[in-house]
Design a protein around this motif. Structure first.
Motif, PDB file in Angstrom:
ATOM      1  N   GLY A  41       0.788  -1.209   0.000  1.00 37.10           N
ATOM      2  CA  GLY A  41       0.000   0.000   0.000  1.00 37.10           C
ATOM      3  C   GLY A  41       0.827   1.269   0.000  1.00 37.10           C
ATOM      4  N   HIS A  42       2.104   1.186   0.426  1.00 40.15           N
ATOM      5  CA  HIS A  42       2.919   2.401   0.560  1.00 40.15           C
ATOM      6  C   HIS A  42       3.528   2.792  -0.780  1.00 40.15           C
ATOM      7  CE1 HIS A  42       5.595   5.403   2.180  1.00 40.15           C
ATOM      8  NE2 HIS A  42       6.588   4.824   1.544  1.00 40.15           N
ATOM      9  N   LEU A  43       3.405   4.065  -1.126  1.00 44.46           N
ATOM     10  CA  LEU A  43       4.033   4.606  -2.316  1.00 44.46           C
ATOM     11  C   LEU A  43       4.503   6.020  -1.984  1.00 44.46           C
ATOM     12  CD1 LEU A  43       3.043   4.200  -5.935  1.00 44.46           C
ATOM     13  CD2 LEU A  43       3.432   6.513  -5.101  1.00 44.46           C
ATOM     14  N   ALA A  44       5.739   6.323  -2.316  1.00 42.26           N
ATOM     15  CA  ALA A  44       6.296   7.666  -2.104  1.00 42.26           C
ATOM     16  C   ALA A  44       6.613   8.260  -3.466  1.00 42.26           C
ATOM     17  CB  ALA A  44       7.543   7.592  -1.238  1.00 42.26           C
ATOM     18  N   ALA A  45       6.095   9.457  -3.741  1.00 45.28           N
ATOM     19  CA  ALA A  45       6.281  10.109  -5.031  1.00 45.28           C
ATOM     20  C   ALA A  45       6.971  11.461  -4.848  1.00 45.28           C
ATOM     21  CB  ALA A  45       4.938  10.300  -5.724  1.00 45.28           C
ATOM     22  N   LEU A  46       8.043  11.675  -5.591  1.00 43.80           N
ATOM     23  CA  LEU A  46       8.749  12.956  -5.541  1.00 43.80           C
ATOM     24  C   LEU A  46       7.854  14.043  -6.115  1.00 43.80           C
ATOM     25  CD1 LEU A  46      11.403  14.564  -5.061  1.00 43.80           C
ATOM     26  CD2 LEU A  46      11.964  14.057  -7.449  1.00 43.80           C
ATOM     27  N   ALA A  47       7.666  15.119  -5.360  1.00 39.68           N
ATOM     28  CA  ALA A  47       6.886  16.259  -5.850  1.00 39.68           C
ATOM     29  C   ALA A  47       7.812  17.217  -6.602  1.00 39.68           C
ATOM     30  CB  ALA A  47       6.182  16.972  -4.701  1.00 39.68           C
ATOM     31  N   GLU A  48       8.855  17.704  -5.923  1.00 43.24           N
ATOM     32  CA  GLU A  48       9.819  18.588  -6.586  1.00 43.24           C
ATOM     33  C   GLU A  48      10.999  18.873  -5.679  1.00 43.24           C
ATOM     34  OE1 GLU A  48       8.656  22.647  -7.498  1.00 43.24           O
ATOM     35  OE2 GLU A  48       7.563  22.819  -5.613  1.00 43.24           O
ATOM     36  N   CYS A  49      12.046  19.413  -6.293  1.00 41.33           N
ATOM     37  CA  CYS A  49      13.213  19.910  -5.562  1.00 41.33           C
ATOM     38  C   CYS A  49      13.302  21.409  -5.824  1.00 41.33           C
ATOM     39  CB  CYS A  49      14.494  19.223  -6.035  1.00 41.33           C
ATOM     40  SG  CYS A  49      14.563  17.455  -5.674  1.00 41.33           S
ATOM     41  N   ILE A  50      13.582  22.169  -4.778  1.00 43.02           N
ATOM     42  CA  ILE A  50      13.698  23.619  -4.905  1.00 43.02           C
ATOM     43  C   ILE A  50      15.064  24.072  -4.394  1.00 43.02           C
ATOM     44  CG2 ILE A  50      11.221  24.055  -4.765  1.00 43.02           C
ATOM     45  CD1 ILE A  50      11.629  24.840  -1.804  1.00 43.02           C
ATOM     46  N   SER A  51      15.512  25.199  -4.896  1.00 47.79           N
ATOM     47  CA  SER A  51      16.779  25.780  -4.437  1.00 47.79           C
ATOM     48  C   SER A  51      16.556  26.494  -3.119  1.00 47.79           C
ATOM     49  CB  SER A  51      17.318  26.770  -5.475  1.00 47.79           C
ATOM     50  OG  SER A  51      17.622  26.094  -6.674  1.00 47.79           O
ATOM     51  N   VAL A  52      17.457  26.248  -2.165  1.00 45.93           N
ATOM     52  CA  VAL A  52      17.398  26.882  -0.849  1.00 45.93           C
ATOM     53  C   VAL A  52      18.806  27.299  -0.455  1.00 45.93           C
ATOM     54  CG1 VAL A  52      15.351  25.587  -0.110  1.00 45.93           C
ATOM     55  CG2 VAL A  52      17.620  24.664   0.352  1.00 45.93           C
ATOM     56  N   LYS A  53      18.909  28.045   0.627  1.00 41.80           N
ATOM     57  CA  LYS A  53      20.207  28.478   1.139  1.00 41.80           C
ATOM     58  C   LYS A  53      20.241  28.229   2.638  1.00 41.80           C
ATOM     59  CE  LYS A  53      21.227  32.873   1.542  1.00 41.80           C
ATOM     60  NZ  LYS A  53      21.535  34.273   1.294  1.00 41.80           N
ATOM     61  N   VAL A  54      21.347  27.669   3.113  1.00 41.21           N
ATOM     62  CA  VAL A  54      21.507  27.410   4.543  1.00 41.21           C
ATOM     63  C   VAL A  54      21.636  28.750   5.259  1.00 41.21           C
ATOM     64  CG1 VAL A  54      22.957  26.326   6.303  1.00 41.21           C
ATOM     65  CG2 VAL A  54      22.625  25.190   4.087  1.00 41.21           C
ATOM     66  N   GLU A  55      20.751  28.967   6.227  1.00 46.15           N
ATOM     67  CA  GLU A  55      20.772  30.190   7.024  1.00 46.15           C
ATOM     68  C   GLU A  55      20.727  29.807   8.494  1.00 46.15           C
ATOM     69  OE1 GLU A  55      17.611  32.840   5.861  1.00 46.15           O
ATOM     70  OE2 GLU A  55      17.905  32.378   3.755  1.00 46.15           O
ATOM     71  N   ASP A  56      21.681  30.280   9.269  1.00 43.82           N
ATOM     72  CA  ASP A  56      21.741  29.985  10.701  1.00 43.82           C
ATOM     73  C   ASP A  56      21.733  28.477  10.955  1.00 43.82           C
ATOM     74  OD1 ASP A  56      22.012  30.792  13.345  1.00 43.82           O
ATOM     75  OD2 ASP A  56      19.841  30.913  13.678  1.00 43.82           O
ATOM     76  N   HIS A  57      22.412  27.747  10.076  1.00 44.53           N
ATOM     77  CA  HIS A  57      22.546  26.283  10.142  1.00 44.53           C
ATOM     78  C   HIS A  57      21.211  25.564  10.106  1.00 44.53           C
ATOM     79  CE1 HIS A  57      26.858  26.367  10.463  1.00 44.53           C
ATOM     80  NE2 HIS A  57      26.729  27.340  11.351  1.00 44.53           N
ATOM     81  N   LYS A  58      20.278  26.092   9.294  1.00 45.80           N
ATOM     82  CA  LYS A  58      18.987  25.426   9.127  1.00 45.80           C
ATOM     83  C   LYS A  58      18.364  25.826   7.799  1.00 45.80           C
ATOM     84  CE  LYS A  58      16.828  28.941  11.958  1.00 45.80           C
ATOM     85  NZ  LYS A  58      16.381  29.271  13.289  1.00 45.80           N
ATOM     86  N   ILE A  59      17.382  25.039   7.403  1.00 42.84           N
ATOM     87  CA  ILE A  59      16.533  25.327   6.246  1.00 42.84           C
ATOM     88  C   ILE A  59      15.105  25.338   6.786  1.00 42.84           C
ATOM     89  CG2 ILE A  59      15.678  24.486   4.013  1.00 42.84           C
ATOM     90  CD1 ILE A  59      18.616  25.203   3.839  1.00 42.84           C
TER      91      ILE A  59
END
Length: 119
Positions: A41-59
């Motif tokens: 029953g389990h299925l995982a589907a990629l939605a998208e990848c977006i560009s981000v920038k590490v800020e204060d050691h977190k996203i």
């Protein structure tokens, strides 16, 4: 104040629709002859990848499916200001969304991933 990134609603819907169509016509009644437990029953589907920038050691991200806003801590070995990608996967059971998984990648390598809901 942290910068919150968000994913495209269209990409989220496309991933959910892919999961639904994969299980379309599947018999979910285990007492009937047409039920095929091997499909799982389990299925995982990629939605998208977006560009981000590490800020204060977190996203920090806005999640779909009513899962709210969250900040994911990045290992200290990844400097602030580093360009990264945040990839969103929609987790489903028999085509019904149950959660999401976010992977943060730097130079194509996953440095951290976190699930929200059931994945």
């Amino acid at each position: 104040m942290a910068n919150y990134y968000s994913f495209s609603q269209d990409a989220v819907e496309a991933a959910i629709n892919a999961a639904k169509s994969t299980h379309e016509g599947t018999e979910l009644d285990a007492t009937k002859n047409g039920f095929d437990i091997k499909k799982g029953g389990h299925l995982a589907a990629l939605a998208e990848c977006i560009s981000v920038k590490v800020e204060d050691h977190k996203i920090c991200i806005e999640l779909p499916l009513g899962l709210g806003s969250h900040c994911i801590s990045i290992p200290l070995t990844v400097p602030n200001g580093t360009a990264a990608q945040a990839c969103l996967t929609i987790c489903t059971t028999w085509g019904i969304p149950t959660g999401v998984k976010v992977e943060v990648k730097v130079a194509g390598v996953t440095v951290i991933s976190q699930s929200f809901g059931k994945c």
